[in-house]
Scaffold this active site. Structure first.
Site, PDB file in Angstrom:
ATOM      1  CB  SER A   1      -0.832  -0.021   1.386  1.00  0.00           C
ATOM      2  OG  SER A   1      -1.329   1.265   1.394  1.00  0.00           O
TER       3      SER A   1
ATOM      4  CE1 TYR B   1      -3.877  -3.030   5.580  1.00  0.00           C
ATOM      5  CE2 TYR B   1      -3.642  -0.555   5.168  1.00  0.00           C
ATOM      6  CZ  TYR B   1      -3.656  -1.976   4.655  1.00  0.00           C
ATOM      7  OH  TYR B   1      -3.822  -2.328   3.266  1.00  0.00           O
TER       8      TYR B   1
ATOM      9  CE  LYS C   1      -1.793  -4.856   3.765  1.00  0.00           C
ATOM     10  NZ  LYS C   1      -1.799  -6.103   2.752  1.00  0.00           N
TER      11      LYS C   1
ATOM     12  NE  ARG D   1      -5.456   9.822   1.002  1.00  0.00           N
ATOM     13  CZ  ARG D   1      -5.173  11.108   1.749  1.00  0.00           C
ATOM     14  NH1 ARG D   1      -5.152  12.210   1.110  1.00  0.00           N
ATOM     15  NH2 ARG D   1      -5.328  11.152   3.260  1.00  0.00           N
TER      16      ARG D   1
HETATM   17  P1  NAD Z   1     -10.980  -7.212   1.229  1.00  0.00           P
HETATM   18  O1  NAD Z   1     -11.128  -7.268   2.608  1.00  0.00           O
HETATM   19  O2  NAD Z   1     -12.031  -7.091   0.300  1.00  0.00           O
HETATM   20  O3  NAD Z   1     -10.231  -8.576   0.925  1.00  0.00           O
HETATM   21  C1  NAD Z   1      -9.238  -9.306   1.638  1.00  0.00           C
HETATM   22  C2  NAD Z   1      -9.922 -10.753   1.736  1.00  0.00           C
HETATM   23  O4  NAD Z   1      -8.987 -11.489   2.375  1.00  0.00           O
HETATM   24  C3  NAD Z   1     -11.275 -10.855   1.977  1.00  0.00           C
HETATM   25  O5  NAD Z   1     -11.935 -11.516   1.155  1.00  0.00           O
HETATM   26  C4  NAD Z   1     -10.823 -11.504   3.476  1.00  0.00           C
HETATM   27  O6  NAD Z   1     -12.110 -12.627   3.774  1.00  0.00           O
HETATM   28  C5  NAD Z   1      -9.853 -12.363   3.077  1.00  0.00           C
HETATM   29  N1  NAD Z   1      -8.994 -12.921   4.431  1.00  0.00           N
HETATM   30  C6  NAD Z   1      -8.618 -12.035   5.283  1.00  0.00           C
HETATM   31  N2  NAD Z   1      -7.688 -12.395   6.473  1.00  0.00           N
HETATM   32  C7  NAD Z   1      -7.795 -13.759   5.771  1.00  0.00           C
HETATM   33  C8  NAD Z   1      -7.058 -14.863   6.318  1.00  0.00           C
HETATM   34  N3  NAD Z   1      -6.441 -14.920   7.513  1.00  0.00           N
HETATM   35  N4  NAD Z   1      -7.066 -15.954   5.570  1.00  0.00           N
HETATM   36  C9  NAD Z   1      -7.886 -16.034   4.243  1.00  0.00           C
HETATM   37  N5  NAD Z   1      -8.310 -15.107   3.935  1.00  0.00           N
HETATM   38  C10 NAD Z   1      -8.273 -14.080   4.664  1.00  0.00           C
HETATM   39  O7  NAD Z   1      -9.880  -6.019   1.004  1.00  0.00           O
HETATM   40  P2  NAD Z   1      -9.462  -5.687  -0.647  1.00  0.00           P
HETATM   41  O8  NAD Z   1      -9.570  -4.153  -0.636  1.00  0.00           O
HETATM   42  O9  NAD Z   1      -9.767  -6.566  -1.481  1.00  0.00           O
HETATM   43  O10 NAD Z   1      -7.724  -5.583  -0.253  1.00  0.00           O
HETATM   44  C11 NAD Z   1      -6.980  -6.890  -0.551  1.00  0.00           C
HETATM   45  C12 NAD Z   1      -5.534  -6.633  -0.008  1.00  0.00           C
HETATM   46  O11 NAD Z   1      -4.990  -5.428  -0.761  1.00  0.00           O
HETATM   47  C13 NAD Z   1      -5.397  -6.621   1.075  1.00  0.00           C
HETATM   48  O12 NAD Z   1      -3.954  -7.235   1.760  1.00  0.00           O
HETATM   49  C14 NAD Z   1      -5.125  -5.126   1.605  1.00  0.00           C
HETATM   50  O13 NAD Z   1      -4.514  -4.738   2.904  1.00  0.00           O
HETATM   51  C15 NAD Z   1      -4.567  -4.600   0.743  1.00  0.00           C
HETATM   52  N6  NAD Z   1      -4.641  -3.216  -0.074  1.00  0.00           N
HETATM   53  C16 NAD Z   1      -6.023  -2.634  -0.147  1.00  0.00           C
HETATM   54  C17 NAD Z   1      -6.399  -1.380  -0.559  1.00  0.00           C
HETATM   55  C18 NAD Z   1      -7.635  -0.732  -0.602  1.00  0.00           C
HETATM   56  O14 NAD Z   1      -7.875   0.446  -0.589  1.00  0.00           O
HETATM   57  N7  NAD Z   1      -8.481  -1.547  -0.871  1.00  0.00           N
HETATM   58  C19 NAD Z   1      -5.147  -0.681  -0.645  1.00  0.00           C
HETATM   59  C20 NAD Z   1      -3.690  -1.160  -0.474  1.00  0.00           C
HETATM   60  C21 NAD Z   1      -3.680  -2.372  -0.191  1.00  0.00           C
HETATM   61  C1  WQD Z   2      -9.842   9.086   0.897  1.00  0.00           C
HETATM   62  C2  WQD Z   2      -9.955  10.620   1.320  1.00  0.00           C
HETATM   63  C3  WQD Z   2     -10.076  11.225   3.725  1.00  0.00           C
HETATM   64  C4  WQD Z   2     -14.017   8.988   4.219  1.00  0.00           C
HETATM   65  C5  WQD Z   2      -7.162   4.178   3.330  1.00  0.00           C
HETATM   66  C6  WQD Z   2      -5.515   3.593   4.056  1.00  0.00           C
HETATM   67  C7  WQD Z   2      -4.396   3.159   2.942  1.00  0.00           C
HETATM   68  C8  WQD Z   2      -5.487   2.446   1.978  1.00  0.00           C
HETATM   69  C9  WQD Z   2      -6.536   3.190   1.488  1.00  0.00           C
HETATM   70  C10 WQD Z   2      -6.179   0.094   2.491  1.00  0.00           C
HETATM   71  C11 WQD Z   2      -9.078  11.173   2.667  1.00  0.00           C
HETATM   72  C12 WQD Z   2     -11.434  11.353   2.784  1.00  0.00           C
HETATM   73  C13 WQD Z   2     -12.579   9.454   3.713  1.00  0.00           C
HETATM   74  C14 WQD Z   2     -14.859   9.843   4.689  1.00  0.00           C
HETATM   75  C15 WQD Z   2     -13.715  11.694   4.025  1.00  0.00           C
HETATM   76  N1  WQD Z   2      -5.227   0.935   1.978  1.00  0.00           N
HETATM   77  N2  WQD Z   2     -12.693  10.720   3.366  1.00  0.00           N
HETATM   78  N3  WQD Z   2     -14.645  11.097   4.388  1.00  0.00           N
HETATM   79  O1  WQD Z   2      -7.158   7.332   3.715  1.00  0.00           O
HETATM   80  O2  WQD Z   2      -6.288   7.592   1.468  1.00  0.00           O
HETATM   81  O3  WQD Z   2      -6.439   5.378   2.450  1.00  0.00           O
HETATM   82  O4  WQD Z   2      -7.386   3.403   2.493  1.00  0.00           O
HETATM   83  O5  WQD Z   2      -5.876  -1.001   2.481  1.00  0.00           O
HETATM   84  O6  WQD Z   2      -3.780   2.556   3.739  1.00  0.00           O
HETATM   85  O7  WQD Z   2      -5.191   4.574   4.831  1.00  0.00           O
HETATM   86  O8  WQD Z   2      -8.489   6.530   1.645  1.00  0.00           O
HETATM   87  O9  WQD Z   2     -10.865   6.304   1.140  1.00  0.00           O
HETATM   88  O10 WQD Z   2     -10.136   6.503   3.565  1.00  0.00           O
HETATM   89  O11 WQD Z   2      -9.790   8.466   2.246  1.00  0.00           O
HETATM   90  O12 WQD Z   2     -13.444  12.872   3.901  1.00  0.00           O
HETATM   91  O13 WQD Z   2     -16.026   9.424   4.929  1.00  0.00           O
HETATM   92  O14 WQD Z   2     -11.287  10.822   1.556  1.00  0.00           O
HETATM   93  O15 WQD Z   2      -9.902  12.004   4.706  1.00  0.00           O
HETATM   94  O16 WQD Z   2      -8.670  12.424   2.264  1.00  0.00           O
HETATM   95  P1  WQD Z   2      -6.928   6.578   2.403  1.00  0.00           P
HETATM   96  P2  WQD Z   2      -9.928   6.889   2.187  1.00  0.00           P
END
Ligand code: NAD
Ligand code: WQD
Length: 344
Positions: free
Chosen positions: A124, A149, A153, A231
């Site tokens: 991330s 969190y 990562k 963002r």
């Molecule tokens: P998500 O929660 O939709 O997907 C994660 C999946 O992993 C879920 O289906 C959950 O049930 C499964 N899971 C969790 N713990 C588990 C375990 N111990 N064993 C097996 N399955 C497990 O989230 P996402 O948004 O699809 O994110 C996927 C990955 O990407 C995560 O590692 C997250 O940290 C990373 N990530 C997400 C974002 C974002 O904004 N969505 C940003 C950066 C990184």
């Molecule tokens: C985006 C913008 C908020 C919600 C987070 C994690 C990051 C990542 C993605 C996950 C910001 C604003 C948000 C709301 C708002 N990874 N906001 N009202 O914070 O960039 O990143 O999610 O796996 O690790 O930190 O994303 O979508 O929460 O926020 O004003 O109700 O929207 O302040 O500026 P963020 P976000």
């Protein structure tokens, strides 16, 4: 050969499984369904006409992993499984480190034992902390994530860097996602967070369908043009396709590589509200409140390294992100609980 996709039923996982199947890849998804539903992959199967394998189980279960690697010819792993709610990670740090860090270590141990050394890891942009300058390229030093969190990562990245140094046969991609949003253009799969969404776009779409009353904009006094946070929002299908490009690269190279997956363009919270209102035709009531703890003012990617090395770049702009997010939410107001695909 088959790819193991941990967390394959989740938001990014399901979209990536779809792209993998569409590209002809065989997929086995492993997910404990702690933050997802089985329905996402049923819909992926219906959309692609191809059935991914599915095992409900935990990535921390070494016995299960060993059985998977014994029973199926796995040639690589895409590792999405983990917990991602920033606020929850502050109140339940041990659960986060156990799932995200222990889970990744257990997976790597099982991979090493099975001789499978190709891994794509979901990292991330949060690992950069609060960088001094934008855009952020991969040479920007990692910073101090503001919550457990983010630290989980960064820890996994460090573990994987050390693993790669210890044995040059590993091929590992650390993909640093910026802010994934939107949904598959079919409207059949999308983001379905459990409980009240933490992230901006699912909050907006749930306000639009009446599940939530109004949006709180966290901070109107940032040093940005309109005072709200900026963002780099990336369409989920572009992000999913980035994984295929990384896998292609890993098939030809060893070592540990880092790529940003972003668009290179930043939008403010108010930009996002306006763009969504245009796409949906719905007004989004909002109120500007205080800043959210741990938030940074701005964050967007230099996306050049992935373009140069992977030949990948994001193609879908803000209008499409919003149109697809709205199609998904309006056709599935209660997410996957709206209506299950009939099972045969
Ligand atoms: P998500 O929660 O939709 O997907 C994660 C999946 O992993 C879920 O289906 C959950 O049930 C499964 N899971 C969790 N713990 C588990 C375990 N111990 N064993 C097996 N399955 C497990 O989230 P996402 O948004 O699809 O994110 C996927 C990955 O990407 C995560 O590692 C997250 O940290 C990373 N990530 C997400 C974002 C974002 O904004 N969505 C940003 C950066 C990184
Ligand atoms: C985006 C913008 C908020 C919600 C987070 C994690 C990051 C990542 C993605 C996950 C910001 C604003 C948000 C709301 C708002 N990874 N906001 N009202 O914070 O960039 O990143 O999610 O796996 O690790 O930190 O994303 O979508 O929460 O926020 O004003 O109700 O929207 O302040 O500026 P963020 P976000």
């Amino acid at each position: 050969m088959t790819l193991l996709v941990t967390g394959g039923a989740g938001y990014i996982g399901s979209h990536t499984v779809l792209e993998l199947l569409a590209a002809g890849q065989d997929v086995l998804a492993l997910d404990n369904l702690s933050n997802s539903s089985r329905e996402s992959l049923r819909r992926v199967a219906a959309l692609t006409g191809r059935e991914p394998g599915f095992i409900q189980g935990d990535v921390r279960d070494r016995t299960l992993l060993d059985r998977i690697f014994t029973d199926t010819a796995i040639d690589g792993v895409v590792h999405f499984a983990g917990l991602k709610a920033v606020g929850e990670s502050v109140s339940e740090p041990l659960r986060y480190f156990d799932n995200n860090v222990t889970g990744s270590i257990t997976l790597c141990e099982a991979m090493a034992a099975a001789g499978v050394r190709r891994l794509v890891f979901s990292s991330s942009a949060t690992v950069y902390g609060d960088p001094a300058a934008m855009p952020i390229d991969e040479n920007c030093p990692t910073g101090t994530p503001t919550n457990p969190y983010g630290r989980s990562k960064l820890m996994v990245e460090q573990v994987l860097q050390d693993l790669g140094r210890s044995d040059p046969r590993w091929s590992i991609a650390l993909l640093r996602y910026f802010n994934p949003v939107g949904a598959h253009a079919s409207g059949r799969i999308g983001e379905d967070p459990h409980g009240v969404p933490n992230n901006l776009l699912p909050y907006i779409t749930q306000v639009a369908v009446g599940r939530l009353k109004q949006l709180s904009v966290f901070g109107g006094d940032y040093p940005t043009p309109d005072g709200t946070g900026i963002r780099d929002y990336i369409h989920i299908v572009d992000l999913a396709q980035g994984h295929l490009a990384a896998l292609d690269y890993l098939r030809q190279h060893t070592g540990v590589r880092i790529w940003n997956l972003g668009t290179g363009t930043g939008y403010s919270v108010l930009d996002m509200i306006r763009a969504f209102e245009v796409a949906s035709g719905r007004a989004i009531p909002y109120v500007i409140t205080g800043r959210r703890a741990g938030d940074i003012a701005e964050c967007w990617a230099d996306a050049g390294k992935a373009r140069r090395e992977l030949g990948w770049q994001a193609h879908r702009g803000l209008t499409q992100m919003m149109a697809d997010a709205w199609r998904w939410q309006s056709e599935n107001p209660d997410g996957y609980a709206t209506g299950d695909t009939p099972q045969n």
